[in-house]
Design a protein around this motif. Structure first.
Motif, PDB file in Angstrom:
ATOM      1  N   PHE A 180       0.883  -1.167   0.000  1.00 33.79           N
ATOM      2  CA  PHE A 180       0.000   0.000   0.000  1.00 33.79           C
ATOM      3  C   PHE A 180       0.919   1.214   0.000  1.00 33.79           C
ATOM      4  O   PHE A 180       1.966   1.179   0.646  1.00 33.79           O
ATOM      5  CB  PHE A 180      -0.826   0.069   1.294  1.00 33.79           C
ATOM      6  CG  PHE A 180      -1.937  -0.925   1.393  1.00 33.79           C
ATOM      7  CD1 PHE A 180      -3.209  -0.592   0.953  1.00 33.79           C
ATOM      8  CD2 PHE A 180      -1.735  -2.178   1.955  1.00 33.79           C
ATOM      9  CE1 PHE A 180      -4.261  -1.491   1.076  1.00 33.79           C
ATOM     10  CE2 PHE A 180      -2.771  -3.085   2.083  1.00 33.79           C
ATOM     11  CZ  PHE A 180      -4.040  -2.735   1.638  1.00 33.79           C
ATOM     12  N   ALA A 228      -2.718  -0.715  -3.479  1.00 35.21           N
ATOM     13  CA  ALA A 228      -3.719   0.347  -3.370  1.00 35.21           C
ATOM     14  C   ALA A 228      -2.992   1.641  -3.030  1.00 35.21           C
ATOM     15  O   ALA A 228      -1.849   1.609  -2.564  1.00 35.21           O
ATOM     16  CB  ALA A 228      -4.726   0.022  -2.264  1.00 35.21           C
ATOM     17  N   VAL A 231      -6.067   0.027  -9.274  1.00 33.96           N
ATOM     18  CA  VAL A 231      -6.118  -0.457  -7.888  1.00 33.96           C
ATOM     19  C   VAL A 231      -7.045   0.488  -7.115  1.00 33.96           C
ATOM     20  O   VAL A 231      -7.287   1.609  -7.558  1.00 33.96           O
ATOM     21  CB  VAL A 231      -4.710  -0.484  -7.220  1.00 33.96           C
ATOM     22  CG1 VAL A 231      -3.797  -1.473  -7.910  1.00 33.96           C
ATOM     23  CG2 VAL A 231      -4.099   0.913  -7.181  1.00 33.96           C
ATOM     24  N   PRO A 232      -7.564   0.027  -5.954  1.00 33.82           N
ATOM     25  CA  PRO A 232      -8.412   0.931  -5.160  1.00 33.82           C
ATOM     26  C   PRO A 232      -7.621   2.143  -4.651  1.00 33.82           C
ATOM     27  O   PRO A 232      -6.447   2.008  -4.302  1.00 33.82           O
ATOM     28  CB  PRO A 232      -8.857   0.053  -3.983  1.00 33.82           C
ATOM     29  CG  PRO A 232      -8.607  -1.352  -4.408  1.00 33.82           C
ATOM     30  CD  PRO A 232      -7.463  -1.319  -5.371  1.00 33.82           C
ATOM     31  N   SER A 238     -12.265   4.754  -6.867  1.00 32.27           N
ATOM     32  CA  SER A 238     -11.763   5.672  -5.831  1.00 32.27           C
ATOM     33  C   SER A 238     -12.878   6.133  -4.917  1.00 32.27           C
ATOM     34  O   SER A 238     -14.047   6.178  -5.311  1.00 32.27           O
ATOM     35  CB  SER A 238     -11.096   6.885  -6.485  1.00 32.27           C
ATOM     36  OG  SER A 238     -12.035   7.654  -7.194  1.00 32.27           O
ATOM     37  N   VAL A 246      -9.327  -3.684   1.431  1.00 24.96           N
ATOM     38  CA  VAL A 246      -8.628  -4.108   0.214  1.00 24.96           C
ATOM     39  C   VAL A 246      -8.108  -5.529   0.418  1.00 24.96           C
ATOM     40  O   VAL A 246      -7.447  -5.821   1.415  1.00 24.96           O
ATOM     41  CB  VAL A 246      -7.454  -3.152  -0.127  1.00 24.96           C
ATOM     42  CG1 VAL A 246      -6.707  -3.632  -1.368  1.00 24.96           C
ATOM     43  CG2 VAL A 246      -7.968  -1.733  -0.322  1.00 24.96           C
TER      44      VAL A 246
END
Ligand code: MLT
Length: 272
Positions: free
Chosen positions: A92, A116, A208-209, A236, A267
């Motif tokens: 992350f 993420a 990705v988030p 998002s 996530v």
């Protein structure tokens, strides 16, 4: 906080690594002109469940400067080299302001390395000609009047008015971060920021988030800039942090950490 140093990409990086064995990794990138200590409250709130890493960008905190001209691209290479050296395949990535510029450039060029993103108080645009001019003027003023005066003036822009009145400790620690930074690093980084490329046109490719957070009273990268990124990034979410200016993680750590923790828990990552 466990603090270490390591040589990567031709310079010494100072970093903290609070490991939870086998846990997902979160790397934090500080803004300008601060250092890794700005993330202390976030580290504390996550370290029971994650491997949490903060580091000083070259020229800041306890990292050395190296010999190359500063650019966002060089800062990205430093980040990826640090990940390689620490054997972190995927992470992350949380960046505030300049840290967000680095995170956005990193995902554009090394998409496979990130689970993420958390983008805080940042934006995707390049400097306008007026903004570039302002940075050059700031360089001139730092050289003429010194770092202390620069610290006193810039602090007013970073914090929301209520924080200026109430967050005495945070203001003192941010001031200390600024005055500990060398004139050379401040000027080199201002130049690098003025030359950075826009990343707005690349946001549609992020797969990705992404959690976007911004202080409601951020005057440097305002909520409208966060809204623009939110509209362009598919997966998002946008959280406006109440009672905060540009340094939302320090001005309202309770809400910031709450949103951050909820997001990372949502996530799905493969545990190492
Ligand atoms: C930061 O907080 O990193 C700076 O405000 C970024 C900038 O000056 O563009």
């Amino acid at each position: 906080m466990n603090s270490f140093s390591i040589t990567v990409n031709n310079h010494i990086v100072s970093y903290t690594d609070n490991s939870k064995y086998g846990a997902p990794v979160i790397i934090f990138i500080h803004g300008f002109p601060f250092n890794k200590s700005m993330w202390n409250l976030q580290v504390e709130s996550l370290l029971d469940y994650y491997r949490v890493i903060t580091y000083d960008i070259r020229g800041f905190g306890n990292s050395d400067t190296g010999n190359e001209d500063f650019t966002i691209e060089l800062f990205v290479k430093d980040l990826v080299s640090l990940m390689d050296a620490l054997k972190i395949d995927k992470t992350f990535l949380c960046g505030l302001s300049m840290g967000g510029y680095i995170a956005l450039n990193a995902i554009e060029n090394y998409a496979g390395r990130f689970n993420a993103l958390i983008l805080s108080d940042t934006h995707c645009i390049a400097d306008t000609p007026e903004a570039k001019e302002k940075r050059m003027k700031t360089i001139e003023n730092i050289r003429k009047y010194g770092v202390e005066k620069y610290a006193d003036e810039s602090i007013k822009l970073f914090f929301a008015p209520d924080s200026i009145a109430e967050r005495v400790e945070e203001i003192a620690s941010v001031r200390e971060m600024i005055v500990k930074t060398s004139e050379k690093s401040l000027c080199n980084t201002l130049r690098a920021l003025s030359l950075r490329k826009e990343t707005c046109s690349k946001l549609k490719d992020i797969n990705v988030p992404v959690l976007i957070m911004v202080g409601k009273e951020d005057k440097i990268t305002p909520p409208a800039a966060a809204q623009l990124m939110h509209e362009k990034i598919n997966d998002s979410s946008l959280k406006i942090i109440e009672r905060a200016g540009h340094l939302s993680n320090l001005e309202n750590p309770e809400e910031f950490n709450d949103q951050l923790k909820k997001f990372v828990a949502s996530v799905d990552v493969i545990r190492t």
